[in-house]
Enzyme design. Structure first.
Site, PDB file in Angstrom:
ATOM      1  N   CYS A   1     -45.141  46.141  33.479  1.00  0.00           N
ATOM      2  CA  CYS A   1     -46.185  45.400  34.212  1.00  0.00           C
ATOM      3  C   CYS A   1     -46.007  43.940  33.792  1.00  0.00           C
ATOM      4  CB  CYS A   1     -47.568  45.901  33.830  1.00  0.00           C
ATOM      5  SG  CYS A   1     -47.822  47.654  34.141  1.00  0.00           S
ATOM      6  N   ALA A   2     -45.093  43.250  34.411  1.00  0.00           N
ATOM      7  CA  ALA A   2     -44.515  42.070  33.759  1.00  0.00           C
ATOM      8  C   ALA A   2     -45.049  40.703  34.190  1.00  0.00           C
ATOM      9  CB  ALA A   2     -43.000  42.091  33.934  1.00  0.00           C
TER      10      ALA A   2
ATOM     11  N   GLY B   1     -44.824  37.074  33.379  1.00  0.00           N
ATOM     12  CA  GLY B   1     -43.542  37.096  32.670  1.00  0.00           C
ATOM     13  C   GLY B   1     -43.551  36.578  31.249  1.00  0.00           C
TER      14      GLY B   1
ATOM     15  N   LYS C   1     -44.486  37.924  28.382  1.00  0.00           N
ATOM     16  CA  LYS C   1     -43.944  38.830  27.361  1.00  0.00           C
ATOM     17  C   LYS C   1     -42.478  39.137  27.624  1.00  0.00           C
ATOM     18  CE  LYS C   1     -48.499  40.672  26.331  1.00  0.00           C
ATOM     19  NZ  LYS C   1     -49.230  40.139  27.506  1.00  0.00           N
TER      20      LYS C   1
ATOM     21  N   ASP D   1     -34.262  40.488  34.232  1.00  0.00           N
ATOM     22  CA  ASP D   1     -34.153  40.723  35.673  1.00  0.00           C
ATOM     23  C   ASP D   1     -35.482  41.234  36.198  1.00  0.00           C
ATOM     24  OD1 ASP D   1     -31.471  40.034  36.429  1.00  0.00           O
ATOM     25  OD2 ASP D   1     -30.821  41.670  35.127  1.00  0.00           O
TER      26      ASP D   1
ATOM     27  N   CYS E   1     -55.609  43.603  27.421  1.00  0.00           N
ATOM     28  CA  CYS E   1     -56.393  42.481  26.875  1.00  0.00           C
ATOM     29  C   CYS E   1     -57.867  42.874  26.985  1.00  0.00           C
ATOM     30  CB  CYS E   1     -56.084  41.155  27.562  1.00  0.00           C
ATOM     31  SG  CYS E   1     -56.229  41.181  29.332  1.00  0.00           S
TER      32      CYS E   1
HETATM   33  C1  SAM Z   1     -51.876  42.311  32.255  1.00  0.00           C
HETATM   34  S1  SAM Z   1     -50.868  41.791  33.549  1.00  0.00           S
HETATM   35  C2  SAM Z   1     -49.302  41.608  32.781  1.00  0.00           C
HETATM   36  C3  SAM Z   1     -49.101  40.309  32.008  1.00  0.00           C
HETATM   37  C4  SAM Z   1     -47.671  40.149  31.557  1.00  0.00           C
HETATM   38  N1  SAM Z   1     -47.234  41.294  30.757  1.00  0.00           N
HETATM   39  C5  SAM Z   1     -47.427  38.880  30.752  1.00  0.00           C
HETATM   40  O1  SAM Z   1     -47.513  38.922  29.513  1.00  0.00           O
HETATM   41  O2  SAM Z   1     -47.164  37.837  31.373  1.00  0.00           O
HETATM   42  C6  SAM Z   1     -50.619  43.266  34.463  1.00  0.00           C
HETATM   43  C7  SAM Z   1     -49.636  43.133  35.624  1.00  0.00           C
HETATM   44  O3  SAM Z   1     -49.361  44.450  36.117  1.00  0.00           O
HETATM   45  C8  SAM Z   1     -49.238  44.394  37.516  1.00  0.00           C
HETATM   46  N2  SAM Z   1     -49.419  45.772  38.022  1.00  0.00           N
HETATM   47  C9  SAM Z   1     -50.572  46.392  38.402  1.00  0.00           C
HETATM   48  N3  SAM Z   1     -50.317  47.657  38.760  1.00  0.00           N
HETATM   49  C10 SAM Z   1     -48.982  47.861  38.606  1.00  0.00           C
HETATM   50  C11 SAM Z   1     -48.105  48.961  38.830  1.00  0.00           C
HETATM   51  N4  SAM Z   1     -48.572  50.127  39.297  1.00  0.00           N
HETATM   52  N5  SAM Z   1     -46.788  48.808  38.581  1.00  0.00           N
HETATM   53  C12 SAM Z   1     -46.305  47.616  38.105  1.00  0.00           C
HETATM   54  N6  SAM Z   1     -47.082  46.531  37.891  1.00  0.00           N
HETATM   55  C13 SAM Z   1     -48.397  46.657  38.127  1.00  0.00           C
HETATM   56  C14 SAM Z   1     -50.298  43.396  37.927  1.00  0.00           C
HETATM   57  O4  SAM Z   1     -50.049  42.876  39.212  1.00  0.00           O
HETATM   58  C15 SAM Z   1     -50.178  42.344  36.819  1.00  0.00           C
HETATM   59  O5  SAM Z   1     -49.257  41.344  37.182  1.00  0.00           O
END
Ligand code: SAM
Length: 199
Positions: free
Chosen positions: A20-21, A24, A26, A63, A139
């Site tokens: 869930c990036a 970006g 992390k 990627d 969080c």
């Molecule tokens: C807490 S944020 C991630 C922050 C990120 N790890 C960072 O440190 O920059 C959660 C992310 O997961 C995405 N998301 C939600 N459901 C998802 C899914 N089923 N598969 C992949 N990504 C998902 C959201 O759109 C959001 O961008």
């Protein structure tokens, strides 16, 4: 601060999946610890945020991929040495920065989020190689989104155990992970658990 603390818990490894990036943060931090990072994001418009952040930071081993991390892709089974599920959550650890969050979240939202959090964690567990580590983070300061989801995962998963971990930033140890609280962790509340797949 939360990103740095969570990434400090991650062991260096070869192939890493950030499930869930976006945007970006992390993925870019972990690119310094891992040979290669696959940065997954559900929403196409947010995939480009990972790409532009990676470019700005000058990293060449991240990627970005558009994918739903809660749905199984057989091509990725037993593929990664480490996986981070930094799942969508209530954000209730960031109320100091986003005070309106506390007013907007209702019980129904939390039930729906819980289903998504567990689905992402359970699905990504199938992408991990034996002996690898799955990290679950939010969080949030709500036990139901943190230890509560890890407990449900461990009850159903075969071959996974919660492994003790540590971090220099002040935290409380919970049954399965580390809980950082806003009053001791520079204003932010967040959580991380380290789950090892038996070799
Ligand atoms: C807490 S944020 C991630 C922050 C990120 N790890 C960072 O440190 O920059 C959660 C992310 O997961 C995405 N998301 C939600 N459901 C998802 C899914 N089923 N598969 C992949 N990504 C998902 C959201 O759109 C959001 O961008």
């Amino acid at each position: 601060m939360g990103s740095v603390a969570i990434c400090s818990v991650v062991e260096p490894c070869g192939e890493f999946l950030d499930a869930c990036a976006a945007p970006g943060g992390k993925s870019v931090l972990l690119s310094g610890k891992c040979d290669h990072v696959t940065a997954c994001e559900l929403h196409p418009h947010r995939v480009s945020l990972i790409e532009s952040y990676g470019k700005r930071m000058g990293v060449g081993n991240v990627d970005a991929v558009q994918k739903d991390s809660s749905l199984f892709d057989p091509a990725w089974e037993n593929t990664f040495d480490g996986i981070l599920c930094d799942v969508p959550c209530s954000g209730l650890g960031t109320v100091a920065e986003n005070p309106d969050l506390a007013l907007r979240k209702c019980e129904e939202d939390l039930i729906g989020l819980g289903r998504v959090q567990l689905a992402i964690l359970a699905n990504c567990a199938r992408y991990l190689k034996k002996g690898g580590v799955l990290y679950y983070s939010t969080c949030s300061v709500l036990p139901s989104e943190n230890d509560g989801i890890v407990r449900k995962f461990l009850e159903a998963a075969v071959g996974y155990t919660a492994e003790e971990t540590d971090c220099p930033l002040p935290h409380e140890k919970t049954a399965y992970g580390l809980q950082f609280l806003p009053d001791t962790a520079y204003g932010a509340g967040f959580y991380v658990a380290k789950l090892r797949r038996k070799a």
